[in-house]
Write an enzyme that holds these catalytic residues in place. Structure first.
Site, short mmCIF file in Angstrom:
data_model
loop_
_atom_site.label_atom_id
_atom_site.label_comp_id
_atom_site.label_asym_id
_atom_site.label_seq_id
_atom_site.Cartn_x
_atom_site.Cartn_y
_atom_site.Cartn_z
N PHE A 184 -7.75 3.85 -8.42
CA PHE A 184 -7.08 4.63 -7.39
C PHE A 184 -6.10 5.57 -8.08
O PHE A 184 -5.59 5.24 -9.15
CB PHE A 184 -6.32 3.68 -6.45
N GLN A 241 4.62 12.07 2.38
CA GLN A 241 3.41 12.16 1.56
C GLN A 241 2.28 12.85 2.32
O GLN A 241 1.90 12.43 3.41
CB GLN A 241 2.94 10.77 1.14
N HIS A 258 -1.51 13.39 2.18
CA HIS A 258 -2.71 12.89 1.52
C HIS A 258 -3.58 14.09 1.22
O HIS A 258 -3.77 14.95 2.08
CB HIS A 258 -3.44 11.89 2.42
N LEU A 295 -8.20 10.60 8.02
CA LEU A 295 -8.20 10.38 6.59
C LEU A 295 -9.60 10.29 5.99
O LEU A 295 -10.49 9.66 6.53
CB LEU A 295 -7.46 9.09 6.27
N GLU A 339 -9.03 7.88 -0.32
CA GLU A 339 -8.98 8.17 -1.74
C GLU A 339 -10.07 7.41 -2.50
O GLU A 339 -10.46 7.79 -3.60
CB GLU A 339 -7.60 7.76 -2.26
N ARG A 363 -1.17 11.64 -5.67
CA ARG A 363 -1.46 12.37 -4.43
C ARG A 363 -0.77 13.71 -4.33
O ARG A 363 -1.35 14.68 -3.88
CB ARG A 363 -1.04 11.51 -3.24
N HIS A 369 0.45 11.73 5.77
CA HIS A 369 -0.14 10.42 5.63
C HIS A 369 0.86 9.27 5.60
O HIS A 369 0.67 8.23 6.21
CB HIS A 369 -0.95 10.41 4.34
N ARG A 423 4.52 7.80 -2.98
CA ARG A 423 3.95 6.45 -2.94
C ARG A 423 2.61 6.41 -3.65
O ARG A 423 1.76 7.28 -3.44
CB ARG A 423 3.75 6.02 -1.49
C1 LIG Z 1 -5.88 6.09 7.42
C2 LIG Z 1 -4.90 5.35 6.56
C3 LIG Z 1 -5.34 4.67 5.42
C4 LIG Z 1 -4.44 3.97 4.63
N1 LIG Z 1 -4.92 3.31 3.53
C5 LIG Z 1 -4.06 2.59 2.78
C6 LIG Z 1 -4.54 1.85 1.66
O1 LIG Z 1 -5.71 1.85 1.35
N2 LIG Z 1 -3.66 1.14 0.93
C7 LIG Z 1 -2.32 1.09 1.24
O2 LIG Z 1 -1.58 0.41 0.56
N3 LIG Z 1 -1.84 1.79 2.32
C8 LIG Z 1 -2.68 2.52 3.09
N4 LIG Z 1 -2.19 3.22 4.16
C9 LIG Z 1 -0.79 3.09 4.54
C10 LIG Z 1 -0.57 1.77 5.24
O3 LIG Z 1 -1.65 1.49 6.06
C11 LIG Z 1 0.68 1.76 6.10
O4 LIG Z 1 1.74 2.29 5.40
C12 LIG Z 1 1.03 0.36 6.50
O5 LIG Z 1 -0.05 -0.24 7.15
C13 LIG Z 1 2.24 0.29 7.39
O6 LIG Z 1 2.37 -1.01 7.91
P1 LIG Z 1 3.62 -1.45 8.76
O7 LIG Z 1 3.43 -2.88 9.07
O8 LIG Z 1 4.86 -1.05 8.09
O9 LIG Z 1 3.54 -0.58 10.09
P2 LIG Z 1 2.36 -0.30 11.13
O10 LIG Z 1 1.08 -0.92 10.76
O11 LIG Z 1 2.43 1.15 11.38
O12 LIG Z 1 2.83 -1.08 12.41
C14 LIG Z 1 3.91 -0.65 13.19
C15 LIG Z 1 4.00 -1.52 14.39
O13 LIG Z 1 5.21 -1.23 15.10
C16 LIG Z 1 4.92 -1.01 16.45
N5 LIG Z 1 5.93 -0.13 17.03
C17 LIG Z 1 6.17 1.18 16.77
N6 LIG Z 1 7.19 1.63 17.53
C18 LIG Z 1 7.60 0.58 18.28
C19 LIG Z 1 8.59 0.40 19.28
N7 LIG Z 1 9.39 1.40 19.67
N8 LIG Z 1 8.71 -0.81 19.85
C20 LIG Z 1 7.90 -1.85 19.49
N9 LIG Z 1 6.95 -1.73 18.56
C21 LIG Z 1 6.81 -0.53 17.97
C22 LIG Z 1 3.53 -0.46 16.47
O14 LIG Z 1 2.93 -0.61 17.71
C23 LIG Z 1 2.88 -1.33 15.40
O15 LIG Z 1 2.52 -2.56 15.95
C24 LIG Z 1 -3.07 3.95 4.97
C25 LIG Z 1 -2.64 4.63 6.09
C26 LIG Z 1 -3.53 5.34 6.88
C27 LIG Z 1 -3.05 6.09 8.06
#
Ligand SMILES: Cc1cc2nc3c(=O)[nH]c(=O)nc-3n(C[C@H](O)[C@H](O)[C@H](O)COP(=O)(O)OP(=O)(O)OC[C@H]3O[C@@H](n4cnc5c(N)ncnc54)[C@H](O)[C@@H]3O)c2cc1C
Ligand code: SF4
Ligand code: SF4
Lengths: 259, 574
Positions: B120, B235, B237, B251, B254, B285, B350, B385
């Site tokens: 990656f 970031q 992407h 997306l 990568e 990136r 992203h 990142r």
């Molecule tokens: C298409 C894509 C591919 C990716 N691929 C990778 C990868 O291969 N490897 C990697 O390391 N990272 C990757 N990332 C990044 C990574 O997925 C995210 O940064 C990570 O999943 C974030 O997780 P989190 O638990 O912090 O938040 P999230 O998964 O965003 O969860 C946030 C939660 O908070 C809730 N929420 C939001 N606002 C409120 C509110 N006001 N009240 C109550 N709940 C709320 C939402 O409903 C959700 O349940 C990718 C991102 C994308 C978009």
């Protein structure tokens, strides 16, 4: 790059089910004219309506990339994901209903929370006790369970299943058999859920029509690879007393890929 | 005014990877846990993660170890990432992956039955443990399964609209939220609160992020007095879909490049050879995104304004096995068969490196009892990142936040939330609802906000343009009072967008101010008027809430111990 053919650059008519159970005793259909662009999905159409015509229209969506399974609905009577159904593949009249197998929250939003209660009552992952660290597993052994783990919990298969639709039935439905099979076919799992599925969760009521398999957006072979093997395994356990005693005695679970 | 009241030891906002992992950790510490989440359980943004999770388990490249992972993280973060967090991440990532496996996750395997790893961008070795291109889904399903068999109370489709604090002690007391399905408001009283609400990609027009990524938790924390950091660091992407319009921004993982995909401009030149002769397509990136941006600016772009990404030479079997999600995504959204045709791609917003500032060990913010983890928090990733580090981040710091929030809760008494506080919050939210049917709604302002971000705070930035953007955002904020929508409190998208709009406009202002402040180019922050990196700016920019207005300050980096600085070597300025 090839282009998506849109027969009708112009407009489409959306006929959408509306009901707020806290206010309305009857549902109705509202009609909306939506300008159509190349490559537009049904969900884009619905969002156009929310943003430009009626912000009170309730719809559930999240990733818009067919990865989260939020936007399941009945499109012209067929259970589908709205985000990956192209308007250009439909007649110019598009009728939208919420999934009918579930209680209604409002408009296009169905209350799918009962699915989590069902999952709670399926025994969770129960790994074999081993000092082996980290675990050694082979692609060929994890592949079977991986097929089921692709499930995005859209619940379209639950919606289409006629046994689930018959609310008096105690069948938990295809999604949850897939879930149980994912655990049962995990190379390290020791539990067996097939008997529970058959004795308490109504698996016997499924008459393998394969409708669930047809609607699955993840193309999981629900009936062929999950339901039928679980049925067979349960039959072995329940109706072959010698084998089941032997299993108990040898602590065998009849899983593939275990060594 | 009617509302429901619940109480618990630890309240968790968000059911993404960070939130669910935090919940499991708090339950392990025998605390009562409530999770509230804007999305349905199992649908959080994390499910979209594709490429994998970075951990130096060294199954494929046996030379890999935590030190190299640590160095890669600091270097790609362009030296302003928090070294303590990076050290924790690099050391704990292998355990986090194996722990997930013991919870039932099934990663792809090597020939000898170990967890498979792929290359990656920015990682020295093949380091990303993965499940095809559905790694995020596997993480969510595994954690979800764990949580469903434990005693957590889950209120999904419930939106937190404010955090509450005790006026005298300043400690956190819980949150007020709206349950979307029933339309009822609720107060959640808690001894400690973990914010795991994810990022803010939806502030931009073209983004890979899901609907819920509106930065709510970051804004709520700021309003209640928490410090934010690195708000200028967004970031892009390098590869998002450009066509059809409806799929713009989605997306293109990568892993396509990780598995051998090559980038070409419309003239057929493999332009990465020019911009990055050594790392080529697999450079970090920010480098690849800028290169694509320059090619597009020069007019070397495709029909729909992107560049080509080509994986055809790998053959259909390989592509379908290694990139099944991409294969179907292009088939279904663009009617393009990537085993036979090239993809058209361009940069998309992203990931957000900035966010709530936390203590590296405990994840606590500067507010007593308030914790944050995952994309909502900041520090670890510095100015850029590394792909794969976020999934490691949410597991490792999610667990830490849960454990420390539980420890905090055990020492604390159950607080109270004054009913007057709850009622005034409910009133504030209901103000967005008007009776008439033809209200302007939030959508035109949302459009203006997203345009302003896209136009003035993109990949390449410049003072005059950013100041224009800032003025636009300020004028949007001044118009917020007039925003009204119709309908009731139950499952009302218009209402939810009003609430999100307010949060996003606040964060947008923080972002512009921080970006204007940083007068250099570093990591994802590239300025045409200050094209060079400067040692003067080797620091973090903070935003805090000074009686309603945004105050900027500088925070110098803590000194890295010698044994760590030796690993990464010297930083160069020219
Ligand atoms: C298409 C894509 C591919 C990716 N691929 C990778 C990868 O291969 N490897 C990697 O390391 N990272 C990757 N990332 C990044 C990574 O997925 C995210 O940064 C990570 O999943 C974030 O997780 P989190 O638990 O912090 O938040 P999230 O998964 O965003 O969860 C946030 C939660 O908070 C809730 N929420 C939001 N606002 C409120 C509110 N006001 N009240 C109550 N709940 C709320 C939402 O409903 C959700 O349940 C990718 C991102 C994308 C978009
Ligand atoms: S095969 Fe069984 S589970 Fe699937 S739709 Fe038919 S009856 Fe229902
Ligand atoms: S098995 Fe398929 S149809 Fe059923 S819930 Fe899962 S993804 Fe949807």
């Amino acid at each position: 790059m090839k282009s998506i053919t849109t027969e009708k650059n112009g407009t489409a008519t959306f006929k959408i089910f509306r009901k707020d159970p806290s206010r309305d005793s009857e549902g109705r259909y509202d009609e909306f004219e939506v300008p159509v662009e190349e490559g537009m999905s049904v969900l884009d159409g619905v969002n156009y309506i929310v943003e430009h015509i009626d912000p009170t229209l309730s719809v559930r969506w999240n990733c818009k990339a067919a990865r989260c399974g939020s936007c399941a609905a009945e499109i012209n009577g067929y259970p589908k994901l709205m985000c990956k159904t192209h308007i250009s593949d439909l007649p110019s009249q598009i009728k939208l209903d919420p999934m009918g197998a579930f209680p209604l929250v409002k408009d296009l939003v169905a209350d799918v929370s009962s699915n989590f209660d069902i999952d709670r009552r399926i025994p969770g992952f129960s790994p074999r006790k081993t000092s082996e660290k980290p675990w050694v597993m082979y692609d060929i052994d994890v592949a079977r369970s991986q097929e089921f783990r692709k499930c995005i919990e859209c619940f379209l298969c639950q919606d289409v299943c006629h046994v689930v639709r018959d609310h008096s039935s105690k069948y938990i439905g295809p999604r949850h058999v897939v879930k149980a099979a994912a655990l049962d076919m995990h190379p390290m799992d020791t539990a067996d859920r097939s008997v529970l599925l058959t004795k308490e969760k109504g698996l016997g009521l499924c008459n393998v029509t394969k409708c669930c398999q047809e609607v699955c957006p993840e193309h999981i072979a629900i009936t062929d690879n999950a339901i039928i093997p679980e049925k067979e395994r349960a039959a072995d356990k329940l109706y072959d007393p010698v084998l089941s005693l032997l299993d108990k005695f040898l602590n065998r679970t009849g899983k593939q890929g275990e060594k | 005014m009617e509302y429901d009241t619940y109480s618990c030891d630890v309240l968790i906002l968000g059911s993404g990877g960070a939130g669910l992992r935090a919940a499991l950790a708090a339950l392990d510490s025998n605390c009562s846990v409530i999770i509230i989440s804007k999305s349905l359980l199992g649908k959080a943004h994390t499910v979209m993660a594709e490429g994998g999770i970075a951990a130096s388990v060294a199954n494929v490249d046996t030379k890999d170890n935590w030190k190299v992972h640590f160095a890669d993280t600091i270097i790609e973060g362009d030296y302003i990432g928090n070294w303590q967090m990076a050290e924790i991440l690099a050391k704990e990532a292998p355990d986090a992956v194996y722990e997930l496996e013991r919870m039932g996750a099934l990663f792809d395997r090597t020939q000898d039955g170990k967890i498979m790893q792929r290359a990656f961008g920015g990682h020295t070795y093949k380091r990303l443990c993965h499940v095809g291109d559905k790694t995020g889904l596997e993480i969510i399903r595994t954690l979800e399964d764990g949580i469903l068999h434990r005693k957590a109370v889950i209120f999904d489709e419930t939106l937190a609209t404010t955090l509450t604090k005790d006026d005298e002690s300043g400690r956190i007391t819980g949150a007020v939220g709206l349950h979307m399905r029933s339309g009822r408001f609720a107060a959640f009283i808690a001894k400690s609160v973990v914010i795991a609400t994810g990022g803010l990609g939806r502030i931009y027009k073209v983004t890979s992020n899901s609907w819920e990524s509106t930065g709510d938790g970051i804004a709520l924390a700021f309003k209640s007095g928490a410090e934010l950091s690195d708000m200028e660091m967004v970031q892009f992407h390098p590869t998002g879909m450009v066509w059809p319009n409806a799929a713009r921004g989605l997306l293109v993982t990568e892993s396509v490049r990780g598995e051998g995909g090559l980038l070409y401009n419309s003239k057929g030149e493999r332009f990465m050879l020019k911009y990055s002769p050594e790392k080529k397509e697999l450079d970090a990136r920010d480098v690849v995104a800028r290169s694509i941006y320059y090619e597009i600016q020069k007019g070397n772009c495709t029909e729909h304004g992107g560049v080509y990404l080509d994986i055809m030479h790998k053959g259909p079997d390989f592509i379908k096995k290694k990139l099944p999600g991409m294969y179907t995504q292009f088939m279904e959204f663009a009617n393009v068969d990537i085993t036979k045709e090239r993809m058209e791609v361009a940069p998309t917003v992203h990931y957000f490196m900035g966010g709530i500032r936390t203590d590296p060990e405990s994840c606590m913010t500067n507010i007593s009892g308030l914790f944050a983890a995952g994309e909502a928090a900041s520090g670890l990733h510095g100015a850029n990142r590394l792909g794969g580090n976020s999934l490691a981040d949410i597991l490792i710091f999610g667990r830490r936040a849960g454990t420390h929030a539980a420890e905090y809760a055990k020492q604390a008494e159950m607080p109270e939330i004054k009913s007057s506080t709850i009622i005034s919050e409910i009133k504030r939210v209901k103000e967005f609802l008007a009776d008439g049917r033809n209200e302007a709604g939030p959508y035109s302002l949302l459009d203006r906000l997203r345009d302003a971000m896209q136009q003035h705070l993109g990949i390449i930035r410049e003072e005059k343009s950013m100041k224009e953007g800032l003025e636009k955002v300020r004028s949007i904020r001044s118009e917020l009072k007039k925003v009204k929508t119709s309908g009731t409190t139950s499952f009302n998208h218009g209402l939810m967008e009003c609430i999100a709009l307010e949060n996003m406009a606040l964060l947008a202002e923080c972002m512009f101010l921080s970006a204007i402040e940083r007068k250099e180019s570093r990591g994802a922050h590239t300025r045409s008027d200050y094209p060079k990196k400067s040692i003067k700016w080797k620091l973090n920019i903070l935003c805090s809430n000074k009686s309603g207005s945004i105050k900027l300050s500088h925070s110098s980096l803590s000194l890295m111990p010698k044994e760590l600085s030796e690993i990464i070597g010297e930083e160069h300025y020219n």
